[in-house]
Write an enzyme that holds these catalytic residues in place. Sequence first.
Site, PDB file in Angstrom:
ATOM      1  CB  CYS A 114      45.633  34.288  34.638  1.00 55.97           C
ATOM      2  SG  CYS A 114      45.744  35.871  35.488  1.00 55.97           S
ATOM      3  CG  HIS A 250      42.375  31.873  36.449  1.00 55.78           C
ATOM      4  ND1 HIS A 250      43.236  32.049  37.508  1.00 55.78           N
ATOM      5  CD2 HIS A 250      42.200  33.097  35.888  1.00 55.78           C
ATOM      6  CE1 HIS A 250      43.574  33.328  37.569  1.00 55.78           C
ATOM      7  NE2 HIS A 250      42.957  33.980  36.613  1.00 55.78           N
ATOM      8  CG  ASN A 280      43.210  36.758  39.246  1.00 57.08           C
ATOM      9  OD1 ASN A 280      44.039  35.843  39.236  1.00 57.08           O
ATOM     10  ND2 ASN A 280      42.777  37.340  38.146  1.00 57.08           N
TER      11      ASN A 280
HETATM   12  O1  UT7 Z   1      42.971  36.602  35.628  1.00 62.77           O
HETATM   13  C1  UT7 Z   1      43.141  37.287  34.432  1.00 62.77           C
HETATM   14  C2  UT7 Z   1      41.869  37.536  33.824  1.00 62.77           C
HETATM   15  N1  UT7 Z   1      41.189  38.634  34.444  1.00 62.77           N
HETATM   16  C3  UT7 Z   1      39.893  38.577  34.583  1.00 62.77           C
HETATM   17  O2  UT7 Z   1      39.311  37.571  34.288  1.00 62.77           O
HETATM   18  C4  UT7 Z   1      39.157  39.810  35.030  1.00 62.77           C
HETATM   19  C5  UT7 Z   1      37.999  40.026  34.119  1.00 62.77           C
HETATM   20  N2  UT7 Z   1      37.175  41.154  34.452  1.00 62.77           N
HETATM   21  C6  UT7 Z   1      36.435  41.265  35.580  1.00 62.77           C
HETATM   22  O3  UT7 Z   1      36.503  40.417  36.450  1.00 62.77           O
HETATM   23  C7  UT7 Z   1      35.457  42.386  35.685  1.00 62.77           C
HETATM   24  O4  UT7 Z   1      35.371  43.056  34.461  1.00 62.77           O
HETATM   25  C8  UT7 Z   1      35.820  43.422  36.792  1.00 62.77           C
HETATM   26  C9  UT7 Z   1      35.598  42.797  38.168  1.00 62.77           C
HETATM   27  C10 UT7 Z   1      37.247  43.851  36.637  1.00 62.77           C
HETATM   28  C11 UT7 Z   1      34.916  44.645  36.689  1.00 62.77           C
HETATM   29  O5  UT7 Z   1      33.555  44.287  36.722  1.00 62.77           O
HETATM   30  P1  UT7 Z   1      32.532  44.897  35.653  1.00 62.77           P
HETATM   31  O6  UT7 Z   1      31.214  44.416  36.025  1.00 62.77           O
HETATM   32  O7  UT7 Z   1      33.035  44.530  34.294  1.00 62.77           O
HETATM   33  O8  UT7 Z   1      32.634  46.438  35.948  1.00 62.77           O
HETATM   34  P2  UT7 Z   1      33.089  47.608  34.975  1.00 62.77           P
HETATM   35  O9  UT7 Z   1      34.540  47.517  34.689  1.00 62.77           O
HETATM   36  O10 UT7 Z   1      32.151  47.665  33.823  1.00 62.77           O
HETATM   37  O11 UT7 Z   1      32.815  48.843  35.895  1.00 62.77           O
HETATM   38  C12 UT7 Z   1      31.500  49.221  36.280  1.00 62.77           C
HETATM   39  C13 UT7 Z   1      31.591  50.463  37.112  1.00 62.77           C
HETATM   40  C14 UT7 Z   1      32.433  51.554  36.467  1.00 62.77           C
HETATM   41  O12 UT7 Z   1      31.817  52.791  36.735  1.00 62.77           O
HETATM   42  P3  UT7 Z   1      30.971  53.534  35.581  1.00 62.77           P
HETATM   43  O13 UT7 Z   1      31.933  53.767  34.459  1.00 62.77           O
HETATM   44  O14 UT7 Z   1      29.855  52.567  35.247  1.00 62.77           O
HETATM   45  O15 UT7 Z   1      30.518  54.775  36.279  1.00 62.77           O
HETATM   46  C15 UT7 Z   1      33.735  51.484  37.210  1.00 62.77           C
HETATM   47  O16 UT7 Z   1      34.398  52.726  37.280  1.00 62.77           O
HETATM   48  O17 UT7 Z   1      32.214  50.163  38.358  1.00 62.77           O
HETATM   49  C16 UT7 Z   1      33.273  51.087  38.587  1.00 62.77           C
HETATM   50  N3  UT7 Z   1      34.326  50.416  39.373  1.00 62.77           N
HETATM   51  C17 UT7 Z   1      34.264  50.353  40.708  1.00 62.77           C
HETATM   52  N4  UT7 Z   1      33.387  50.815  41.614  1.00 62.77           N
HETATM   53  C18 UT7 Z   1      33.623  50.570  42.912  1.00 62.77           C
HETATM   54  C19 UT7 Z   1      35.415  49.776  38.940  1.00 62.77           C
HETATM   55  N5  UT7 Z   1      36.112  49.292  39.977  1.00 62.77           N
HETATM   56  C20 UT7 Z   1      35.412  49.647  41.093  1.00 62.77           C
HETATM   57  C21 UT7 Z   1      35.618  49.425  42.478  1.00 62.77           C
HETATM   58  N6  UT7 Z   1      34.695  49.906  43.344  1.00 62.77           N
HETATM   59  N7  UT7 Z   1      36.688  48.738  42.962  1.00 62.77           N
END
Ligand code: UT7
Length: 323
Positions: A114, A250, A280
């Site tokens: 990225c 980005h 992304n």
């Molecule tokens: O470009 C390269 C760099 N990449 C990035 O910058 C990405 C960086 N990370 C992110 O953008 C965020 O961490 C995400 C968008 C990937 C995730 O957001 P988050 O607020 O960090 O969520 P999380 O990973 O902590 O997940 C929260 C909950 C989890 O459930 P539990 O364990 O709390 O029950 C996940 O299983 O959300 C759940 N979850 C979803 N729920 C519905 C994860 N993906 C989904 C989904 N739909 N698509």
Amino acid sequence: MTRRAVVRGVGHYLPDRIVPNSEFEKTLDTTDEWIKARSGIERRHFAATGQGTSDLAAQAAKNALAMAGIDANDVDAIVVATSTADNTFPSAATMVQHKIGNTQGFAFDIQAVCAGFIYALTNANALILSGQADRVLVIGAETFSRIMDWTDRSTCVLFGDGAGALVLECADGDGTTDDRGILATDLNSDGSYRDLLYVDGGVATQNTGVLKMQGKEVFRHAVEKLAQTADTALEKVGLNAEDVAWVVPHQANIRIIQSTAKKLQIGMDRVIVTVQDHGNTSAASIPLALSVGVAEGKIKQGDLIVSEAIGGGLAWGAVVLRW
Ligand code: UT7
């Protein structure tokens, strides 16, 4: 007189197929609301079957060349930032070279995921400053839809396909920050974080593999490192946030974009945001955002721009340029 790498043209290309968040509700335990709230993404484009990264890149390149008003053969070098080249080799850049009809330059890829476009701009700038090239086509192009695990809701809803391109040309400046062109760059990487974001295939496994990401951890590093690298690049030439007309970050997650802007003390009215429409697109996201920013009449000649990115590696960095 100081040699400067000045932007002469910008262009982008997005594949025709637009996929709204609601599509994922049919096959995954997810919702449009979750995706929008956690990432800011509303839709993304996916390449058609048979449409490769080099095809997207070549279209974006043609659009940037048209804006610059120059022929493909007026370009000395073609640099493509990508992690999703059509083949293991040759480079996507040599394929683009052929597709746009350049027969006199040299072409190569840069792979910094990225952060790829920041690395590509930095290298293109070095080619121009060293006198090895007068005109460089710098492209960010990706087809991340080809490396998704469609059963992993935590990654496959986040990424999209697309390409953006800049034409950089050598110009004489005064050596001050009033000059147009690239004014400062800052590159960083730390391979000890390689497990946070990677593709589990490649030459070693003899298959392409799929993207794996510890999203929360990458998020944490992004918030900490992006403002830092942008500040460092600005400080290198004695500039600060008040001098910046546009942040063109980005586009991974609206929450990362907002918290980085806040840390830089720059209002969101001075940030170009396209994540809602593109998702992304990895190395393509910054040139896509630059092209959209220009097309919408926001970015104008003379504006000071800071771009920052972070991705797999981890690799991160920033570029300061006057448009
Ligand atoms: O470009 C390269 C760099 N990449 C990035 O910058 C990405 C960086 N990370 C992110 O953008 C965020 O961490 C995400 C968008 C990937 C995730 O957001 P988050 O607020 O960090 O969520 P999380 O990973 O902590 O997940 C929260 C909950 C989890 O459930 P539990 O364990 O709390 O029950 C996940 O299983 O959300 C759940 N979850 C979803 N729920 C519905 C994860 N993906 C989904 C989904 N739909 N698509």
